[in-house]
Scaffold this motif. Structure first.
Motif, PDB file in Angstrom:
ATOM      1  N   ILE A  41       0.848  -1.189   0.000  1.00 35.79           N
ATOM      2  CA  ILE A  41       0.000   0.000   0.000  1.00 35.79           C
ATOM      3  C   ILE A  41       0.884   1.239   0.000  1.00 35.79           C
ATOM      4  CG2 ILE A  41      -1.825   1.253   1.193  1.00 35.79           C
ATOM      5  CD1 ILE A  41      -2.558  -1.396   2.599  1.00 35.79           C
ATOM      6  N   GLN A  42       0.862   1.985  -1.091  1.00 37.98           N
ATOM      7  CA  GLN A  42       1.603   3.248  -1.163  1.00 37.98           C
ATOM      8  C   GLN A  42       0.815   4.325  -0.417  1.00 37.98           C
ATOM      9  OE1 GLN A  42       2.451   2.386  -5.815  1.00 37.98           O
ATOM     10  NE2 GLN A  42       2.453   4.527  -5.183  1.00 37.98           N
ATOM     11  N   VAL A  43       1.484   5.040   0.465  1.00 39.38           N
ATOM     12  CA  VAL A  43       0.770   6.079   1.204  1.00 39.38           C
ATOM     13  C   VAL A  43       1.768   7.099   1.743  1.00 39.38           C
ATOM     14  CG1 VAL A  43       0.849   4.735   3.357  1.00 39.38           C
ATOM     15  CG2 VAL A  43      -0.885   6.507   3.067  1.00 39.38           C
ATOM     16  N   ARG A  44       1.325   8.342   1.780  1.00 36.73           N
ATOM     17  CA  ARG A  44       2.094   9.415   2.395  1.00 36.73           C
ATOM     18  C   ARG A  44       1.120  10.442   2.942  1.00 36.73           C
ATOM     19  NH1 ARG A  44       5.481  12.490  -2.198  1.00 36.73           N
ATOM     20  NH2 ARG A  44       5.919  13.787  -0.394  1.00 36.73           N
ATOM     21  N   SER A  45       1.587  11.262   3.866  1.00 32.25           N
ATOM     22  CA  SER A  45       0.705  12.238   4.517  1.00 32.25           C
ATOM     23  C   SER A  45       0.431  13.442   3.638  1.00 32.25           C
ATOM     24  CB  SER A  45       1.316  12.695   5.846  1.00 32.25           C
ATOM     25  OG  SER A  45       1.419  11.610   6.737  1.00 32.25           O
ATOM     26  N   GLY A  46       1.390  13.792   2.805  1.00 29.05           N
ATOM     27  CA  GLY A  46       1.248  14.987   1.985  1.00 29.05           C
ATOM     28  C   GLY A  46       0.175  14.832   0.924  1.00 29.05           C
ATOM     29  N   SER A  47      -0.686  15.828   0.812  1.00 30.47           N
ATOM     30  CA  SER A  47      -1.713  15.873  -0.228  1.00 30.47           C
ATOM     31  C   SER A  47      -2.123  17.321  -0.407  1.00 30.47           C
ATOM     32  CB  SER A  47      -2.934  15.034   0.169  1.00 30.47           C
ATOM     33  OG  SER A  47      -4.006  15.249  -0.732  1.00 30.47           O
ATOM     34  N   ARG A  68      -4.752  18.496  -1.942  1.00 28.79           N
ATOM     35  CA  ARG A  68      -6.188  18.735  -1.874  1.00 28.79           C
ATOM     36  C   ARG A  68      -6.833  18.256  -0.579  1.00 28.79           C
ATOM     37  NH1 ARG A  68      -6.314  16.351  -7.878  1.00 28.79           N
ATOM     38  NH2 ARG A  68      -4.696  15.167  -6.845  1.00 28.79           N
ATOM     39  N   LEU A  69      -6.229  17.264   0.067  1.00 26.59           N
ATOM     40  CA  LEU A  69      -6.789  16.755   1.313  1.00 26.59           C
ATOM     41  C   LEU A  69      -5.656  16.238   2.195  1.00 26.59           C
ATOM     42  CD1 LEU A  69      -9.507  16.325   2.750  1.00 26.59           C
ATOM     43  CD2 LEU A  69      -9.619  14.063   1.708  1.00 26.59           C
ATOM     44  N   PRO A  70      -4.923  17.147   2.855  1.00 30.78           N
ATOM     45  CA  PRO A  70      -3.765  16.750   3.673  1.00 30.78           C
ATOM     46  C   PRO A  70      -4.147  15.755   4.772  1.00 30.78           C
ATOM     47  CG  PRO A  70      -3.828  19.130   3.350  1.00 30.78           C
ATOM     48  CD  PRO A  70      -5.134  18.597   2.840  1.00 30.78           C
ATOM     49  N   GLY A  71      -3.268  14.777   4.977  1.00 29.44           N
ATOM     50  CA  GLY A  71      -3.477  13.806   6.045  1.00 29.44           C
ATOM     51  C   GLY A  71      -4.646  12.879   5.831  1.00 29.44           C
ATOM     52  N   LYS A  72      -5.069  12.721   4.582  1.00 34.19           N
ATOM     53  CA  LYS A  72      -6.300  11.962   4.311  1.00 34.19           C
ATOM     54  C   LYS A  72      -6.231  10.516   4.762  1.00 34.19           C
ATOM     55  CE  LYS A  72      -4.858  11.196  -0.497  1.00 34.19           C
ATOM     56  NZ  LYS A  72      -5.225  11.415  -1.920  1.00 34.19           N
ATOM     57  N   ALA A  73      -5.051   9.912   4.728  1.00 35.23           N
ATOM     58  CA  ALA A  73      -4.939   8.486   5.045  1.00 35.23           C
ATOM     59  C   ALA A  73      -5.346   8.173   6.479  1.00 35.23           C
ATOM     60  CB  ALA A  73      -3.515   7.994   4.797  1.00 35.23           C
ATOM     61  N   LEU A  74      -5.188   9.144   7.366  1.00 34.83           N
ATOM     62  CA  LEU A  74      -5.506   8.905   8.767  1.00 34.83           C
ATOM     63  C   LEU A  74      -6.790   9.595   9.210  1.00 34.83           C
ATOM     64  CD1 LEU A  74      -1.954   9.001  10.387  1.00 34.83           C
ATOM     65  CD2 LEU A  74      -3.252   7.043   9.540  1.00 34.83           C
ATOM     66  N   LEU A  75      -7.550  10.139   8.257  1.00 34.96           N
ATOM     67  CA  LEU A  75      -8.864  10.671   8.593  1.00 34.96           C
ATOM     68  C   LEU A  75      -9.780   9.536   9.025  1.00 34.96           C
ATOM     69  CD1 LEU A  75      -9.479  13.183   5.638  1.00 34.96           C
ATOM     70  CD2 LEU A  75      -8.885  13.750   8.008  1.00 34.96           C
ATOM     71  N   LEU A  76     -10.648   9.807   9.984  1.00 37.89           N
ATOM     72  CA  LEU A  76     -11.564   8.776  10.448  1.00 37.89           C
ATOM     73  C   LEU A  76     -12.633   8.527   9.395  1.00 37.89           C
ATOM     74  CD1 LEU A  76     -12.075   9.742  14.193  1.00 37.89           C
ATOM     75  CD2 LEU A  76     -10.359   8.245  13.170  1.00 37.89           C
ATOM     76  N   SER A  90       7.191  14.142   7.892  1.00 37.57           N
ATOM     77  CA  SER A  90       5.735  14.244   7.867  1.00 37.57           C
ATOM     78  C   SER A  90       5.058  12.877   7.839  1.00 37.57           C
ATOM     79  CB  SER A  90       5.280  15.070   6.655  1.00 37.57           C
ATOM     80  OG  SER A  90       5.728  14.477   5.450  1.00 37.57           O
ATOM     81  N   ASP A  91       5.818  11.839   7.442  1.00 36.62           N
ATOM     82  CA  ASP A  91       5.245  10.498   7.383  1.00 36.62           C
ATOM     83  C   ASP A  91       5.603   9.643   8.594  1.00 36.62           C
ATOM     84  OD1 ASP A  91       3.743  10.636   5.004  1.00 36.62           O
ATOM     85  OD2 ASP A  91       5.581  10.524   3.822  1.00 36.62           O
TER      86      ASP A  91
END
Length: 270
Positions: A8-14, A16-24, A59-60
């Motif tokens: 699973i590729q993932v990073r915190s930077g975005s 349009r929606l920063p931190g999206k991977a850890l949003l509930l 940031s990750d």
């Protein structure tokens, strides 16, 4: 024995929606979005291990901490050279087959993963992709040997910042598309914009129960009941990694035609 894993590729930077991977997900009450991606990948019978591949950037650190807290394998590599990061993760965890997933797609289906891996092994190809499913739910399967070749041979920045364009483009690799029919093909089920997250939250708030993985039939049934849900994020556009210039040109023509820019289209075709 063939060892198959999901990376699973993932990073915190975005942007349009920063931190999206850890949003509930759903908003305010559910597990993290990334937790759903991991859970769904783990439910696929073809997957022996799930690995999260993130970057070495500070940031990750939160992604690495998430992995540590939840007992998930984690590999950290270069932020820009995603091809190398992905291939290195596959090498360290001794995968023969890698299923490529991203941390912003919480609607992947275990049965799609299993079907894609089965078709990949039966065909004996280097690369397999499903097609015909909603955006964010198709699956890519890559043989480790092909990853290693691409990792060594690819030099263009566009090939390094994405994992599969070089493999999809170069004739040395055997590739295949596996069509899968879907009644909700046009639905956007990735999380890239706030409105994508809004739709995902509404779907999860209605369909998600701990220990139960809802599928496409449940989503389709909910859309029949509330057809306006599909309009929430239908105006969002998706960045695409093109395999070559011709593919990019054809996509540009398609967009111009849809927008009614006939004169511009005629000039481009010349």
């Amino acid at each position: 024995m063939v060892r198959t894993g999901a990376i699973i590729q993932v990073r915190s930077g975005s942007e349009r929606l920063p931190g999206k991977a850890l949003l509930l997900l759903p908003f305010g009450s559910g597990p993290a979005l990334l937790a759903h991606v991991v859970d769904r990948a783990q439910q696929a019978s073809a997957i022996e291990q799930v690995i999260i591949a993130t970057t070495t950037q500070a940031s990750d650190d939160v992604i690495a901490q998430f992995c540590s807290d939840n007992g998930i394998a984690c590999f950290r590599g270069d932020a820009e050279d995603v091809l190398n990061r992905f291939a290195a993760a596959a090498a360290i965890y001794k995968l023969n087959i890698a299923v490529r997933l991203t941390g912003d797609n919480p609607f992947i289906m275990p049965e799609t993963i299993d079907a894609a891996v089965q078709q990949h092994l039966q065909a004996g190809v280097d690369y397999t992709i499903t097609e015909g499913l909603p955006l964010g739910t198709n699956i890519e399967v890559i043989s480790f040997a092909a990853l290693q070749k691409a990792r060594t041979a690819a030099t263009a920045h566009s090939d390094r910042e994405h994992v599969t364009p070089y493999i999809r483009r170069e004739s040395m690799f055997k590739t295949q598309e596996v069509p899968i029919a879907s009644d909700i093909k046009k639905l956007r089920l990735t999380v890239d914009y706030p409105t994508d997250y809004a739709l995902a939250s509404l779907l999860y708030s209605n369909l998600y129960k701990p220990g139960h993985l809802f599928g496409f039939p449940e989503i389709a049934q909910l859309l029949q009941q509330y057809p306006w849900l599909a309009a929430i994020n239908e105006g969002n556009t998706q960045r695409k990694a093109f395999a070559n210039e011709q593919e990019e040109l054809e996509e540009a023509k398609r967009i111009l035609k849809l927008g009614g820019f006939d004169k511009t289209l005629q000039k481009l075709e010349k």
